[in-house]
Design a protein around this motif. Structure first.
Motif, PDB file in Angstrom:
ATOM      1  N   GLY A  11      15.954 -34.251  79.011  1.00 20.36           N
ATOM      2  CA  GLY A  11      16.319 -33.564  77.783  1.00 20.36           C
ATOM      3  C   GLY A  11      15.165 -32.701  77.329  1.00 20.36           C
ATOM      4  N   ARG A  12      15.451 -31.703  76.506  1.00 15.62           N
ATOM      5  CA  ARG A  12      14.394 -30.785  76.092  1.00 15.62           C
ATOM      6  C   ARG A  12      14.755 -30.097  74.784  1.00 15.62           C
ATOM      7  NH1 ARG A  12      16.437 -28.256  80.741  1.00 15.62           N
ATOM      8  NH2 ARG A  12      14.534 -28.711  81.862  1.00 15.62           N
ATOM      9  N   ASN A  13      13.761 -29.435  74.217  1.00 18.43           N
ATOM     10  CA  ASN A  13      13.987 -28.517  73.115  1.00 18.43           C
ATOM     11  C   ASN A  13      14.263 -27.151  73.735  1.00 18.43           C
ATOM     12  OD1 ASN A  13      13.893 -26.837  70.858  1.00 18.43           O
ATOM     13  ND2 ASN A  13      11.672 -26.909  70.722  1.00 18.43           N
ATOM     14  N   SER A  14      15.459 -26.628  73.525  1.00 17.29           N
ATOM     15  CA  SER A  14      15.825 -25.354  74.164  1.00 17.29           C
ATOM     16  C   SER A  14      15.629 -24.165  73.235  1.00 17.29           C
ATOM     17  CB  SER A  14      17.286 -25.400  74.624  1.00 17.29           C
ATOM     18  OG  SER A  14      18.155 -25.599  73.532  1.00 17.29           O
ATOM     19  N   ASN A  15      15.036 -24.396  72.066  1.00 16.91           N
ATOM     20  CA  ASN A  15      14.788 -23.297  71.131  1.00 16.91           C
ATOM     21  C   ASN A  15      13.279 -23.076  71.020  1.00 16.91           C
ATOM     22  OD1 ASN A  15      15.568 -21.384  68.971  1.00 16.91           O
ATOM     23  ND2 ASN A  15      14.473 -22.814  67.650  1.00 16.91           N
ATOM     24  N   PHE A  16      12.814 -21.881  71.380  1.00 16.61           N
ATOM     25  CA  PHE A  16      11.372 -21.617  71.316  1.00 16.61           C
ATOM     26  C   PHE A  16      10.885 -21.785  69.876  1.00 16.61           C
ATOM     27  CE2 PHE A  16       7.701 -18.827  70.710  1.00 16.61           C
ATOM     28  CZ  PHE A  16       6.850 -19.365  71.658  1.00 16.61           C
ATOM     29  N   SER A  17       9.945 -22.685  69.674  1.00 18.78           N
ATOM     30  CA  SER A  17       9.500 -23.017  68.318  1.00 18.78           C
ATOM     31  C   SER A  17       7.985 -23.006  68.169  1.00 18.78           C
ATOM     32  CB  SER A  17      10.039 -24.402  67.922  1.00 18.78           C
ATOM     33  OG  SER A  17       9.692 -25.384  68.890  1.00 18.78           O
ATOM     34  N   GLY A  18       7.265 -22.466  69.141  1.00 20.47           N
ATOM     35  CA  GLY A  18       5.819 -22.380  69.006  1.00 20.47           C
ATOM     36  C   GLY A  18       5.087 -22.724  70.284  1.00 20.47           C
ATOM     37  N   LYS A  19       3.778 -22.855  70.172  1.00 20.09           N
ATOM     38  CA  LYS A  19       2.925 -22.995  71.352  1.00 20.09           C
ATOM     39  C   LYS A  19       3.164 -24.278  72.140  1.00 20.09           C
ATOM     40  CE  LYS A  19      -0.847 -25.013  68.609  1.00 20.09           C
ATOM     41  NZ  LYS A  19      -2.254 -24.878  68.206  1.00 20.09           N
ATOM     42  N   GLY A  20       3.636 -25.344  71.477  1.00 20.66           N
ATOM     43  CA  GLY A  20       3.867 -26.603  72.183  1.00 20.66           C
ATOM     44  C   GLY A  20       5.294 -26.794  72.642  1.00 20.66           C
ATOM     45  N   PHE A  21       6.087 -25.729  72.593  1.00 21.26           N
ATOM     46  CA  PHE A  21       7.509 -25.788  72.926  1.00 21.26           C
ATOM     47  C   PHE A  21       7.752 -26.380  74.315  1.00 21.26           C
ATOM     48  CE2 PHE A  21      10.225 -23.115  75.639  1.00 21.26           C
ATOM     49  CZ  PHE A  21      11.481 -23.557  75.254  1.00 21.26           C
ATOM     50  N   ALA A  22       6.952 -25.988  75.297  1.00 18.48           N
ATOM     51  CA  ALA A  22       7.179 -26.418  76.678  1.00 18.48           C
ATOM     52  C   ALA A  22       6.972 -27.914  76.870  1.00 18.48           C
ATOM     53  CB  ALA A  22       6.258 -25.642  77.624  1.00 18.48           C
ATOM     54  N   HIS A  23       6.262 -28.564  75.937  1.00 16.73           N
ATOM     55  CA  HIS A  23       5.985 -29.996  76.073  1.00 16.73           C
ATOM     56  C   HIS A  23       7.060 -30.867  75.430  1.00 16.73           C
ATOM     57  CE1 HIS A  23       1.913 -29.285  77.615  1.00 16.73           C
ATOM     58  NE2 HIS A  23       1.837 -28.305  76.733  1.00 16.73           N
ATOM     59  N   MET A  24       8.041 -30.259  74.778  1.00 10.06           N
ATOM     60  CA  MET A  24       9.045 -31.044  74.064  1.00 10.06           C
ATOM     61  C   MET A  24      10.180 -31.467  74.993  1.00 10.06           C
ATOM     62  SD  MET A  24       9.271 -29.471  70.222  1.00 10.06           S
ATOM     63  CE  MET A  24      10.294 -30.843  69.694  1.00 10.06           C
ATOM     64  N   GLU A  25       9.829 -32.288  75.974  1.00  6.98           N
ATOM     65  CA  GLU A  25      10.806 -32.839  76.897  1.00  6.98           C
ATOM     66  C   GLU A  25      10.885 -34.351  76.708  1.00  6.98           C
ATOM     67  OE1 GLU A  25       9.645 -31.653  80.798  1.00  6.98           O
ATOM     68  OE2 GLU A  25      10.484 -29.624  80.590  1.00  6.98           O
ATOM     69  N   PHE A  26      12.030 -34.918  77.009  1.00  5.66           N
ATOM     70  CA  PHE A  26      12.195 -36.364  76.884  1.00  5.66           C
ATOM     71  C   PHE A  26      13.158 -36.847  77.964  1.00  5.66           C
ATOM     72  CE2 PHE A  26      15.332 -34.296  74.200  1.00  5.66           C
ATOM     73  CZ  PHE A  26      16.513 -34.954  74.508  1.00  5.66           C
ATOM     74  N   GLU A  27      13.065 -38.127  78.282  1.00 10.47           N
ATOM     75  CA  GLU A  27      13.962 -38.734  79.267  1.00 10.47           C
ATOM     76  C   GLU A  27      15.117 -39.420  78.559  1.00 10.47           C
ATOM     77  OE1 GLU A  27      13.992 -41.994  82.932  1.00 10.47           O
ATOM     78  OE2 GLU A  27      12.527 -42.150  81.315  1.00 10.47           O
ATOM     79  N   THR A  28      16.320 -39.161  79.037  1.00 12.43           N
ATOM     80  CA  THR A  28      17.498 -39.883  78.575  1.00 12.43           C
ATOM     81  C   THR A  28      17.916 -40.828  79.694  1.00 12.43           C
ATOM     82  OG1 THR A  28      18.208 -37.968  77.281  1.00 12.43           O
ATOM     83  CG2 THR A  28      19.844 -39.673  77.709  1.00 12.43           C
ATOM     84  N   LEU A  29      17.708 -42.117  79.475  1.00 13.20           N
ATOM     85  CA  LEU A  29      17.999 -43.118  80.504  1.00 13.20           C
ATOM     86  C   LEU A  29      19.330 -43.783  80.183  1.00 13.20           C
ATOM     87  CD1 LEU A  29      17.002 -44.554  83.053  1.00 13.20           C
ATOM     88  CD2 LEU A  29      15.894 -46.246  81.569  1.00 13.20           C
ATOM     89  N   VAL A  30      20.294 -43.602  81.072  1.00  9.57           N
ATOM     90  CA  VAL A  30      21.615 -44.213  80.920  1.00  9.57           C
ATOM     91  C   VAL A  30      21.642 -45.484  81.752  1.00  9.57           C
ATOM     92  CG1 VAL A  30      24.094 -43.900  81.239  1.00  9.57           C
ATOM     93  CG2 VAL A  30      22.660 -41.947  80.584  1.00  9.57           C
ATOM     94  N   MET A  31      21.974 -46.602  81.116  1.00  9.79           N
ATOM     95  CA  MET A  31      21.935 -47.904  81.779  1.00  9.79           C
ATOM     96  C   MET A  31      23.195 -48.704  81.467  1.00  9.79           C
ATOM     97  SD  MET A  31      19.072 -49.765  79.328  1.00  9.79           S
ATOM     98  CE  MET A  31      17.785 -48.659  79.909  1.00  9.79           C
ATOM     99  N   PRO A  32      23.483 -49.724  82.280  1.00  6.35           N
ATOM    100  CA  PRO A  32      24.620 -50.593  81.971  1.00  6.35           C
ATOM    101  C   PRO A  32      24.437 -51.273  80.612  1.00  6.35           C
ATOM    102  CG  PRO A  32      23.876 -50.930  84.229  1.00  6.35           C
ATOM    103  CD  PRO A  32      22.844 -50.062  83.564  1.00  6.35           C
ATOM    104  N   GLN A  33      25.547 -51.638  79.974  1.00  7.33           N
ATOM    105  CA  GLN A  33      25.497 -52.236  78.646  1.00  7.33           C
ATOM    106  C   GLN A  33      24.635 -53.495  78.631  1.00  7.33           C
ATOM    107  OE1 GLN A  33      27.113 -51.019  75.686  1.00  7.33           O
ATOM    108  NE2 GLN A  33      25.705 -52.503  74.793  1.00  7.33           N
TER     109      GLN A  33
END
Length: 333
Positions: free
Chosen positions: A203-225
Motif C-alpha cells: 500500500g502507498r500514498n498515491s498523492n504527492f504531498s512533499g519530500k517524504g512522499f516516496a517513503h509513505m508505503e505500508f504492508e497490507t497482510l491478509v491472513m486467515p481469520q
C-alpha cells in the motif's frame, strides 16, 4: 535513407517493454473491489483499441484506394454536398461509446463505494487509517490495538477504512485490493475493501504531498481469520500501550519503522466527526464534533510541509521603501 529503420526500432522497443505489463499490480486484483476496477480498466482499453482499429483500417483503406496514380493525373473529383447517413453514423457512434462507458463507470463506482455483494451480511471490520509526515497509523477500535506502517486484515472479511490526516492531504491506496481514496484534515472519508486471497500487498500514498512522499508505503497482510485472532491476542499481551506523549513523538518524527501498540490514539486524539459507536470512556459514548479540539491540536504538530527550497517570496515583506537602481534593478524585492 532507410525508412524501415524507425519501424524496426519501434517494433523492438514494444517487444522489450510489453513484457513489463505483467507486473502492473492494478491488473492483478486480489479482492472484489480491485477486480471491479481492473475489469473496468480492461473494458475501457478494449473499447479504445476497437476505436483505434476502425480508424486505422479506414485510414489505410483510404490512402491505398485514393492515392495519386499516373492513371488519374488531372482528375478533379465532383463537388459533393455530403451524405446525411454517414454524418449521422459518425456522430451517433461516439455518443453510443461515451454513453456505454458512462454507464459502466457509474455502476463500477457504485460497486466499489459499498461493501462487496459477497460480504453484505457481514459486520465490517473498522480500521481508522490516519497519515502524518511521513507515515501511516492504523487504529483498530474494536480490538483496541494500533500499528504504524503496516496493517493486518483477515481474508474473506469486509473491511471499512476510515481515513483522515494529521498533515497534508494524502491518498490511501492498496492497488491489488481497492481503489484510492483521499485522507484529509477535518473530515473522514470511507474506503471499503475485502481480500479473497491470503498474501502480502503493498500500500502507498498515491498523492504527492512533499519530500517524504516516496517513503509513505505500508504492508497490507491478509491472513486467515484464526491467524488474525491469534495476532490480535498476541499484540494485546505483549505490546506496550500507546501513550499521548508517545503519539505526539510519533507525529513529530518524520520517518519511523513498524510499530505495534496495545491501545489506540483514538481515546485521547479522536478523529474528526462523531464516532461514539467505536470510542468511549468507561462505557460513556463520546460526542465529537467535526474537527474536535484534540485532533486540531495534534495536527498542528505536523502542519502541511513547507517547500523544499526557499524563494525570494517566502520571507517577510520588507515594509521599508528601498531606492531603486534603474540600471541594475537591484532594489526590487
Amino acid at each position: 535513407m532507410n525508412k524501415k529503420g524507425p519501424l524496426y526500432a519501434l517494433f523492438l522497443s514494444l517487444i522489450l517493454l510489453l513484457p513489463g505489463c505483467s507486473s502492473i499490480t492494478v491488473l492483478n486484483p486480489k479482492g472484489p473491489a480491485a477486480r471491479t476496477i481492473s475489469d473496468t480498466i480492461i473494458l475501457s482499453i478494449l473499447v479504445m483499441l476497437g476505436v483505434l482499429a476502425v480508424v486505422y483500417i479506414l485510414y489505410i483503406f483510404v490512402i491505398v484506394k485514393y492515392r495519386a496514380k499516373k492513371s488519374n493525373e488531372g482528375y478533379i473529383p465532383p463537388h459533393e454536398e455530403g451524405n446525411k447517413w454517414l454524418e449521422a453514423i459518425w456522430i451517433a457512434i461516439p455518443i453510443i461509446i461515451v454513453s456505454f462507458l458512462s454507464v459502466v463507470t457509474v455502476k463500477s463506482t457504485s460497486a466499489v463505494e459499498n461493501v462487496a455483494a459477497d460480504y453484505k451480511n457481514q459486520k465490517p471490520l473498522v480500521i481508522y487509517a490516519s497519515s502524518s509526515n511521513w507515515k501511516w497509523h492504523f487504529s483498530y477500535p474494536e480490538e483496541g490495538i494500533e500499528t504504524v506502517n503496516y496493517v493486518n486484515i483477515p481474508v474473506h472479511r469486509a473491511v471499512e477504512f476510515r481515513l483522515y490526516s494529521f498533515s497534508s492531504i494524502t491518498s490511501f491506496w492498496v492497488p491489488q485490493l481497492a481503489g484510492q481514496k483521499y485522507a484529509m484534515n477535518d473530515m473522514l472519508t470511507t474506503l471499503h475493501l475485502s481480500a479473497d486471497t491470503v498474501g502480502s500487498y503493498l500500500g502507498r500514498n498515491s498523492n504527492f504531498s512533499g519530500k517524504g512522499f516516496a517513503h509513505m508505503e505500508f504492508e497490507t497482510l491478509v491472513m486467515p481469520q484464526k491467524d488474525y485472532d491469534g495476532w490480535v491476542k498476541d499484540v494485546k499481551e505483549t505490546a506496550q500501550p500507546l501513550t499521548e506523549d508517545e503519539f505526539k513523538t510519533l507525529l513529530k518524527t518524520d520517518f519511523v519503522g513498524r510499530k505495534t501498540y496495545s491501545s489506540t490514539h483514538l481515546t485521547f486524539s479522536p478523529p474528526p466527526g462523531n464516532h461514539g459507536d467505536h470510542m468511549s470512556h468507561d462505557g460513556m459514548e463520546m460526542d465529537m464534533d467535526n474537527g474536535n479540539m484534540e485532533h486540531k491540536e495534534n495536527k498542528k504538530i505536523h502542519p502541511s510541509p513547507a517547500p523544499s527550497s526557499e524563494t525570494i517570496f517566502d520571507g517577510k515583506p520588507d515594509t521599508e521603501v528601498q531606492p531603486v537602481d534603474e540600471s541594475t534593478h537591484e532594489g526590487h524585492h
